[in-house]
Design an enzyme around this catalytic site. Structure first.
Site, PDB file in Angstrom:
ATOM      1  N   GLY A  59       2.773  -1.327  -3.177  1.00  0.00           N
ATOM      2  CA  GLY A  59       2.250  -2.773  -3.520  1.00  0.00           C
ATOM      3  C   GLY A  59       3.272  -3.679  -3.403  1.00  0.00           C
ATOM      4  O   GLY A  59       4.677  -3.452  -3.452  1.00  0.00           O
ATOM      5  N   ALA A  60       3.004  -4.890  -2.612  1.00  0.00           N
ATOM      6  CA  ALA A  60       4.113  -5.796  -2.396  1.00  0.00           C
ATOM      7  C   ALA A  60       5.011  -6.203  -3.194  1.00  0.00           C
ATOM      8  O   ALA A  60       6.276  -6.066  -2.989  1.00  0.00           O
ATOM      9  CB  ALA A  60       3.308  -6.893  -1.610  1.00  0.00           C
ATOM     10  N   GLN A 212      -5.866   4.127  -2.759  1.00  0.00           N
ATOM     11  CA  GLN A 212      -5.527   3.284  -3.713  1.00  0.00           C
ATOM     12  C   GLN A 212      -6.608   2.762  -4.719  1.00  0.00           C
ATOM     13  O   GLN A 212      -6.298   2.542  -5.983  1.00  0.00           O
ATOM     14  CB  GLN A 212      -4.404   2.294  -3.280  1.00  0.00           C
ATOM     15  CG  GLN A 212      -3.070   2.546  -2.575  1.00  0.00           C
ATOM     16  CD  GLN A 212      -3.502   2.917  -0.942  1.00  0.00           C
ATOM     17  OE1 GLN A 212      -4.756   2.985  -0.610  1.00  0.00           O
ATOM     18  NE2 GLN A 212      -2.452   2.475  -0.194  1.00  0.00           N
ATOM     19  N   ASP A 253      -0.129  -8.722   1.312  1.00  0.00           N
ATOM     20  CA  ASP A 253       1.100  -8.166   1.717  1.00  0.00           C
ATOM     21  C   ASP A 253       2.110  -9.413   2.366  1.00  0.00           C
ATOM     22  O   ASP A 253       3.349  -9.231   2.366  1.00  0.00           O
ATOM     23  CB  ASP A 253       1.175  -7.027   2.608  1.00  0.00           C
ATOM     24  CG  ASP A 253       0.736  -5.969   1.548  1.00  0.00           C
ATOM     25  OD1 ASP A 253      -0.553  -5.819   1.499  1.00  0.00           O
ATOM     26  OD2 ASP A 253       1.562  -5.123   1.161  1.00  0.00           O
ATOM     27  N   LYS A 264      -4.223  -4.695   2.795  1.00  0.00           N
ATOM     28  CA  LYS A 264      -4.702  -3.293   3.101  1.00  0.00           C
ATOM     29  C   LYS A 264      -5.782  -3.318   3.971  1.00  0.00           C
ATOM     30  O   LYS A 264      -6.726  -4.071   3.915  1.00  0.00           O
ATOM     31  CB  LYS A 264      -5.013  -2.601   1.595  1.00  0.00           C
ATOM     32  CG  LYS A 264      -5.337  -1.156   1.894  1.00  0.00           C
ATOM     33  CD  LYS A 264      -4.135  -0.397   2.659  1.00  0.00           C
ATOM     34  CE  LYS A 264      -2.980  -0.451   2.194  1.00  0.00           C
ATOM     35  NZ  LYS A 264      -2.110   0.375   3.031  1.00  0.00           N
TER      36      LYS A 264
HETATM   37  O1  MRU Z   1      -0.070   0.454   1.249  1.00  0.00           O
HETATM   38  P1  MRU Z   1       0.197  -0.315  -0.074  1.00  0.00           P
HETATM   39  O2  MRU Z   1      -0.844   0.606  -1.112  1.00  0.00           O
HETATM   40  O3  MRU Z   1       1.513  -0.642  -0.554  1.00  0.00           O
HETATM   41  O4  MRU Z   1      -0.695  -1.616   0.035  1.00  0.00           O
HETATM   42  C1  MRU Z   1      -0.860  -2.298  -1.235  1.00  0.00           C
HETATM   43  C2  MRU Z   1      -1.870  -3.522  -0.905  1.00  0.00           C
HETATM   44  O5  MRU Z   1      -2.137  -3.720   0.512  1.00  0.00           O
HETATM   45  C3  MRU Z   1      -1.987  -4.656  -1.708  1.00  0.00           C
HETATM   46  O6  MRU Z   1      -3.157  -5.176  -2.055  1.00  0.00           O
HETATM   47  C4  MRU Z   1      -1.047  -5.615  -1.573  1.00  0.00           C
HETATM   48  O7  MRU Z   1       0.556  -5.050  -1.633  1.00  0.00           O
HETATM   49  C5  MRU Z   1      -0.896  -6.645  -3.002  1.00  0.00           C
HETATM   50  S1  MRU Z   1      -0.186  -5.745  -4.349  1.00  0.00           S
HETATM   51  C6  MRU Z   1      -0.338  -6.929  -5.675  1.00  0.00           C
END
Ligand code: MRU
Length: 361
Positions: A59-60, A212, A253, A264
């Site tokens: 998550g970012a 996720q 992200d 994602k």
């Molecule tokens: O690959 P991940 O699980 O790190 O991807 C996460 C996402 O795409 C989330 O939607 C994004 O980071 C926003 S989290 C507040």
């Protein structure tokens, strides 16, 4: 890395995704959820980079905070290794490079590491004693953590205002407490809307290939007592055609200057379905997710992950030998599909090129 398995269930109210301690950091192991709640102890920046890469933390905003904690671990090790200011600085710079490279798409990681390095540079210029620098870096990393939490609460309040009564909200991936310091970006809006009695259902995409949505978003929402329905990624068009969705809210992200938003893989499909059916599509992201050095989303680096993630499920292969795999981790939703971007400073509406800079620039 050391694992600690908790015997007591962790509820939403005391969930700690990341924590910094005097000798190490701990991360809630998101690869084990929801079956097992276990924490991983991280003692070095190398272990932190590996935890980011393997998605123990994901998550970012969460990987940004993890990167900042990694810099603190680096500084603590450097302090033990040398008395030389130059060697201390070079040691941290080398570890910062490793952390920055651990995942490419979420700019929050680079933002947080660079913020720590910029602060370090000012402390070095002021000839601050090295031991004091280590303490101050820890304080800065904890400030990044706290600011993210507060940003999520603010986004929740701004975002909830956009929603109709009894909103049925479709989301993708996990943009919740697990992806942040706590509360969540997209799920922060959901939590606030639910608290105000404005959210009647959340549709959570399962989010292939790593699930996720199916594993993390559902886990968070069930614990919070928020009604959630798990759906496959390909169902959104059908559901919108049947009038089942009032709004889409996702995280991001990296967001470029023109409002194009990487999130994602599968988010773009959801945005297209929303646009075709007149369903408002919102992105919730703190200012640390914006990259004004990029003119458009076409410049956002998209992570490609291992074929195994697509060839099967949870390590159980079902695809035949000989098949090829394409596995981009993210896609870019063009700004023209986005009705509004919810930030901690307010909601930004199109035209994004002008309005993003006015609020955040
Ligand atoms: O690959 P991940 O699980 O790190 O991807 C996460 C996402 O795409 C989330 O939607 C994004 O980071 C926003 S989290 C507040």
């Amino acid at each position: 890395m050391m694992m600690m398995t908790l015997t007591t269930p962790v509820t939403q109210n005391n969930l700690t995704v990341l924590a910094l301690h005097p000798t190490h950091a701990t991360l809630l192991d998101q690869t084990a959820l929801p079956a097992t709640v276990q924490y991983v102890e991280i003692h070095t920046p190398q272990a932190m980079a590996e935890a980011i890469q393997t998605m123990i933390v994901r998550g970012a905003p969460a990987i940004g905070i993890a990167g900042a904690f990694g810099i603190v671990l680096s500084a603590r090790i450097a302090l033990k290794a040398t008395d030389s200011t130059e060697a201390f600085h070079q040691h941290i710079l080398a570890d910062a490079q490793l952390l920055r490279k651990s995942r490419p798409t979420a700019v929050n990681l680079m933002w947080a590491v660079d913020r720590m390095l910029a602060y370090l540079a000012t402390l070095l210029i002021a000839e601050t004693p090295l031991a004091e620098i280590v303490e101050k870096l820890a304080t800065e990393a904890l400030a990044i953590h706290e600011e993210d939490l507060q940003a999520n609460y603010a986004m929740g309040r701004f975002g909830a205002e956009l929603l109709p009564e009894n909103a049925r909200i479709h989301t993708h991936c996990n943009a919740g407490a697990l992806a942040t310091a706590g509360h969540g970006t997209a799920l922060g809006v959901v939590r606030e809307a639910f608290a105000q009695g404005k959210c009647s259902m959340v549709y959570a995409d399962e989010t292939r290939p790593r699930l996720q949505g199916g594993k993390l978003t559902t886990w968070e929402l069930v614990q919070a007592g928020i009604p959630v329905t798990l759906v496959c990624d390909g169902m959104s068009g059908h559901m919108m055609q049947k009038g089942m969705v009032d709004a889409v809210i996702v995280g991001a992200d990296r967001i470029a200057s023109n409002g194009d938003a990487a999130n994602k893989i599968g988010t773009y499909n959801l945005a297209l379905a929303a646009k075709a059916h007149g369903v408002p599509f919102y992105v919730a992201a703190p200012s640390s997710t914006f990259d004004f050095s990029l003119a458009s989303g076409q410049e956002i680096p998209i992570e490609e992950r291992e074929a195994d993630e697509v060839l099967g499920l949870d390590g159980n292969r079902y695809a035949p030998e000989g098949v090829r795999v394409y596995n981009p981790g993210f896609d870019v939703t063009p700004a023209h599909c986005i009705a509004g971007i919810i930030t901690e400073k307010g909601v930004i509406f199109p035209p994004f090129l002008e309005n993003l800079k006015t609020l955040l620039g």
